[in-house]
Design a protein around this motif. Structure first.
Motif, PDB file in Angstrom:
ATOM      1  N   SER A 297      19.978   8.779 -29.147  1.00 37.11           N
ATOM      2  CA  SER A 297      21.351   8.693 -28.642  1.00 37.11           C
ATOM      3  C   SER A 297      21.374   8.674 -27.118  1.00 37.11           C
ATOM      4  CB  SER A 297      22.173   9.874 -29.160  1.00 37.11           C
ATOM      5  OG  SER A 297      22.210   9.887 -30.577  1.00 37.11           O
ATOM      6  N   ALA A 298      20.515   9.495 -26.499  1.00 36.96           N
ATOM      7  CA  ALA A 298      20.440   9.525 -25.037  1.00 36.96           C
ATOM      8  C   ALA A 298      19.969   8.186 -24.494  1.00 36.96           C
ATOM      9  CB  ALA A 298      19.495  10.645 -24.589  1.00 36.96           C
ATOM     10  N   VAL A 299      18.992   7.572 -25.157  1.00 38.73           N
ATOM     11  CA  VAL A 299      18.506   6.258 -24.729  1.00 38.73           C
ATOM     12  C   VAL A 299      19.622   5.220 -24.827  1.00 38.73           C
ATOM     13  CG1 VAL A 299      16.936   4.365 -25.329  1.00 38.73           C
ATOM     14  CG2 VAL A 299      16.082   6.704 -25.241  1.00 38.73           C
ATOM     15  N   MET A 300      20.389   5.254 -25.915  1.00 38.49           N
ATOM     16  CA  MET A 300      21.504   4.318 -26.074  1.00 38.49           C
ATOM     17  C   MET A 300      22.510   4.457 -24.933  1.00 38.49           C
ATOM     18  SD  MET A 300      22.203   4.654 -30.186  1.00 38.49           S
ATOM     19  CE  MET A 300      23.800   3.846 -30.034  1.00 38.49           C
ATOM     20  N   VAL A 301      22.860   5.700 -24.597  1.00 34.92           N
ATOM     21  CA  VAL A 301      23.841   5.945 -23.534  1.00 34.92           C
ATOM     22  C   VAL A 301      23.311   5.468 -22.193  1.00 34.92           C
ATOM     23  CG1 VAL A 301      25.009   7.761 -22.226  1.00 34.92           C
ATOM     24  CG2 VAL A 301      24.996   7.838 -24.717  1.00 34.92           C
ATOM     25  N   LEU A 302      22.040   5.770 -21.902  1.00 29.74           N
ATOM     26  CA  LEU A 302      21.472   5.392 -20.611  1.00 29.74           C
ATOM     27  C   LEU A 302      21.319   3.882 -20.483  1.00 29.74           C
ATOM     28  CD1 LEU A 302      18.776   8.182 -20.148  1.00 29.74           C
ATOM     29  CD2 LEU A 302      20.946   7.940 -18.950  1.00 29.74           C
ATOM     30  N   VAL A 303      20.875   3.228 -21.543  1.00 31.72           N
ATOM     31  CA  VAL A 303      20.730   1.772 -21.500  1.00 31.72           C
ATOM     32  C   VAL A 303      22.081   1.103 -21.285  1.00 31.72           C
ATOM     33  CG1 VAL A 303      20.145  -0.274 -22.870  1.00 31.72           C
ATOM     34  CG2 VAL A 303      18.615   1.699 -22.860  1.00 31.72           C
ATOM     35  N   CYS A 304      23.112   1.648 -21.902  1.00 33.16           N
ATOM     36  CA  CYS A 304      24.441   1.035 -21.843  1.00 33.16           C
ATOM     37  C   CYS A 304      25.182   1.361 -20.554  1.00 33.16           C
ATOM     38  CB  CYS A 304      25.263   1.491 -23.048  1.00 33.16           C
ATOM     39  SG  CYS A 304      26.891   0.726 -23.168  1.00 33.16           S
ATOM     40  N   PHE A 305      25.099   2.620 -20.075  1.00 30.97           N
ATOM     41  CA  PHE A 305      25.983   3.055 -19.004  1.00 30.97           C
ATOM     42  C   PHE A 305      25.288   3.455 -17.709  1.00 30.97           C
ATOM     43  CE2 PHE A 305      28.142   4.224 -23.041  1.00 30.97           C
ATOM     44  CZ  PHE A 305      29.239   3.382 -22.928  1.00 30.97           C
ATOM     45  N   PHE A 306      23.971   3.411 -17.642  1.00 29.48           N
ATOM     46  CA  PHE A 306      23.271   3.833 -16.425  1.00 29.48           C
ATOM     47  C   PHE A 306      23.695   2.977 -15.232  1.00 29.48           C
ATOM     48  CE2 PHE A 306      19.752   3.911 -13.443  1.00 29.48           C
ATOM     49  CZ  PHE A 306      19.451   5.258 -13.392  1.00 29.48           C
ATOM     50  N   PRO A 307      23.885   3.590 -14.026  1.00 34.16           N
ATOM     51  CA  PRO A 307      23.693   5.006 -13.703  1.00 34.16           C
ATOM     52  C   PRO A 307      24.968   5.817 -13.927  1.00 34.16           C
ATOM     53  CG  PRO A 307      24.098   3.769 -11.706  1.00 34.16           C
ATOM     54  CD  PRO A 307      24.136   2.767 -12.824  1.00 34.16           C
ATOM     55  N   VAL A 308      24.816   7.045 -14.392  1.00 41.61           N
ATOM     56  CA  VAL A 308      25.945   7.958 -14.597  1.00 41.61           C
ATOM     57  C   VAL A 308      25.547   9.349 -14.113  1.00 41.61           C
ATOM     58  CG1 VAL A 308      26.957   6.727 -16.552  1.00 41.61           C
ATOM     59  CG2 VAL A 308      25.178   8.433 -16.958  1.00 41.61           C
ATOM     60  N   SER A 309      26.541  10.152 -13.764  1.00 40.01           N
ATOM     61  CA  SER A 309      26.280  11.535 -13.382  1.00 40.01           C
ATOM     62  C   SER A 309      25.912  12.342 -14.625  1.00 40.01           C
ATOM     63  CB  SER A 309      27.511  12.146 -12.714  1.00 40.01           C
ATOM     64  OG  SER A 309      28.585  12.234 -13.642  1.00 40.01           O
ATOM     65  N   ARG A 310      25.344  13.524 -14.407  1.00 38.68           N
ATOM     66  CA  ARG A 310      24.941  14.355 -15.537  1.00 38.68           C
ATOM     67  C   ARG A 310      26.146  14.755 -16.384  1.00 38.68           C
ATOM     68  NH1 ARG A 310      21.861  19.857 -14.240  1.00 38.68           N
ATOM     69  NH2 ARG A 310      23.895  20.254 -13.255  1.00 38.68           N
ATOM     70  N   ARG A 311      27.257  15.076 -15.708  1.00 38.72           N
ATOM     71  CA  ARG A 311      28.446  15.495 -16.447  1.00 38.72           C
ATOM     72  C   ARG A 311      29.000  14.343 -17.290  1.00 38.72           C
ATOM     73  NH1 ARG A 311      33.921  18.154 -13.748  1.00 38.72           N
ATOM     74  NH2 ARG A 311      34.988  18.595 -15.711  1.00 38.72           N
ATOM     75  N   LEU A 312      29.070  13.161 -16.705  1.00 37.75           N
ATOM     76  CA  LEU A 312      29.570  12.018 -17.462  1.00 37.75           C
ATOM     77  C   LEU A 312      28.610  11.662 -18.592  1.00 37.75           C
ATOM     78  CD1 LEU A 312      31.637   9.803 -17.876  1.00 37.75           C
ATOM     79  CD2 LEU A 312      30.447   8.429 -16.152  1.00 37.75           C
ATOM     80  N   PHE A 313      27.311  11.814 -18.357  1.00 38.72           N
ATOM     81  CA  PHE A 313      26.319  11.537 -19.402  1.00 38.72           C
ATOM     82  C   PHE A 313      26.553  12.441 -20.610  1.00 38.72           C
ATOM     83  CE2 PHE A 313      22.292  12.975 -21.284  1.00 38.72           C
ATOM     84  CZ  PHE A 313      21.867  11.794 -21.871  1.00 38.72           C
ATOM     85  N   LEU A 314      26.805  13.726 -20.362  1.00 36.63           N
ATOM     86  CA  LEU A 314      27.048  14.648 -21.469  1.00 36.63           C
ATOM     87  C   LEU A 314      28.341  14.300 -22.198  1.00 36.63           C
ATOM     88  CD1 LEU A 314      25.974  18.026 -19.824  1.00 36.63           C
ATOM     89  CD2 LEU A 314      24.698  16.629 -21.466  1.00 36.63           C
ATOM     90  N   LYS A 315      29.366  13.862 -21.453  1.00 41.37           N
ATOM     91  CA  LYS A 315      30.611  13.428 -22.091  1.00 41.37           C
ATOM     92  C   LYS A 315      30.366  12.223 -22.986  1.00 41.37           C
ATOM     93  CE  LYS A 315      34.149  14.950 -18.804  1.00 41.37           C
ATOM     94  NZ  LYS A 315      35.235  14.487 -17.901  1.00 41.37           N
ATOM     95  N   LEU A 316      29.621  11.257 -22.465  1.00 40.09           N
ATOM     96  CA  LEU A 316      29.329  10.047 -23.238  1.00 40.09           C
ATOM     97  C   LEU A 316      28.537  10.383 -24.498  1.00 40.09           C
ATOM     98  CD1 LEU A 316      28.346   7.713 -20.269  1.00 40.09           C
ATOM     99  CD2 LEU A 316      30.343   7.423 -21.728  1.00 40.09           C
ATOM    100  N   LEU A 317      27.548  11.252 -24.341  1.00 40.85           N
ATOM    101  CA  LEU A 317      26.713  11.629 -25.482  1.00 40.85           C
ATOM    102  C   LEU A 317      27.523  12.360 -26.541  1.00 40.85           C
ATOM    103  CD1 LEU A 317      23.760  11.490 -26.439  1.00 40.85           C
ATOM    104  CD2 LEU A 317      23.405  13.733 -25.410  1.00 40.85           C
TER     105      LEU A 317
END
Length: 281
Positions: free
Chosen positions: A70-90
């Motif tokens: 799931s983390a890989v999916m979020v990073l591939v799709c939305f990178f770069p993102v802040s840590r807080r936004l990454f946790l929201k997306l996940l």
């Protein structure tokens, strides 16, 4: 008799579902991501579904693997993102997954209850691509309707009026609501709007007027990182004493928002600020 799993159907099932999941997440949080990036993120998750062929591991290992995919999916799709936004997306990706899974399984059970296979947290549905597409689109439509009533409210008009007060002085300027902007101050994670330097000259702290080096800046100045099509960099920012925004005939006060000062013109003169939608949440 052991069920037969076809690799092509397995990947196609997860590719379509992951694609609509990421579209749902993107729509809820208004995070900029092209459809190509969404497809690549969905494809990464689809190939991760091949773990269904492996023996059932310990539950903790299976959980870590699903989190990693799931983390890989979020990073591939939305990178770069802040840590807080990454946790929201996940987190939202998992919530959307639960909704999608429940909806699609319910529709599938209405027509056919056999042939389902679950292993290592991966669901396999032996359905035709056409039926799968119909189910996925139907689930996405339901999630889109839910987002319409529960998602962040944005003004209908893409332009707004900003009333900014700082140091006893006030300026009024026109802002454009940029749905692709997720700019925020990295420590407080508060949203930041970009303003033209020439439009707020009377409000700027002295250190920004004389372009002093960072070591000589006031304590209230922060460097705000940005990523744009033209490149990446940093903009000096500060929190004004008061910020009011008028949009759709409604005037509201916004506290804690940062002003990122840009030395270049943002448009052709029709606006002097770029406003992120997060300000209206």
């Amino acid at each position: 008799m052991k069920p037969v799993v076809y690799v092509d159907i397995l990947i196609l099932v997860n590719l379509l579902v992951n694609y609509f999941l990421l579209l749902t997440v993107r729509g809820f949080l208004h995070v900029p991501a092209g459809r190509g990036r969404v497809f690549l993120g969905a494809l990464a998750g689809a190939f991760g579904s091949l773990v269904i062929f492996l023996p059932q591991p310990h539950w903790s290992i299976g959980l870590l693997y699903r989190l990693a995919i799931s983390a890989v999916m979020v990073l591939v799709c939305f990178f770069p993102v802040s840590r807080r936004l990454f946790l929201k997306l996940l987190g939202l990706l998992y919530l959307a997954s639960f909704g999608f899974a429940g909806f699609m399984l319910a529709l599938w059970a209405m027509g056919q209850s056999s042939g389902l296979l679950m292993n290592n947290g991966i669901l396999y549905l032996p359905v035709s691509p056409l039926l799968l597409l119909i189910l996925a689109v139907a689930a996405y439509v339901v999630m889109a309707i839910l987002r319409r009533f529960t998602g962040p409210r944005e003004p209908k008009n893409r332009f707004c009026t900003l009333h900014i007060t700082h140091g006893g002085k006030q300026v009024q300027l026109c802002g454009k609501i940029d749905t692709g902007s997720t700019l925020q101050e990295p420590f407080s994670h508060k949203p930041a709007l970009v303003v033209e330097k020439t439009a707020v000259l009377s409000l700027l702290p002295q250190c920004l007027l004389r372009d002093a080096p960072p070591s000589g800046w006031d304590s209230g100045i922060r460097m705000i990182p940005y990523h744009a099509v033209s490149g990446a960099g940093y903009l000096p920012g500060f929190v004004p004493d008061q910020l009011e925004i008028t949009a759709d005939g409604e005037r509201r006060e916004v506290s804690g928002c940062w002003l990122a000062v840009c030395g270049q013109r943002l448009g052709s003169g029709e606006f002097q600020a770029l406003v992120p939608p997060a300000i209206f949440d």
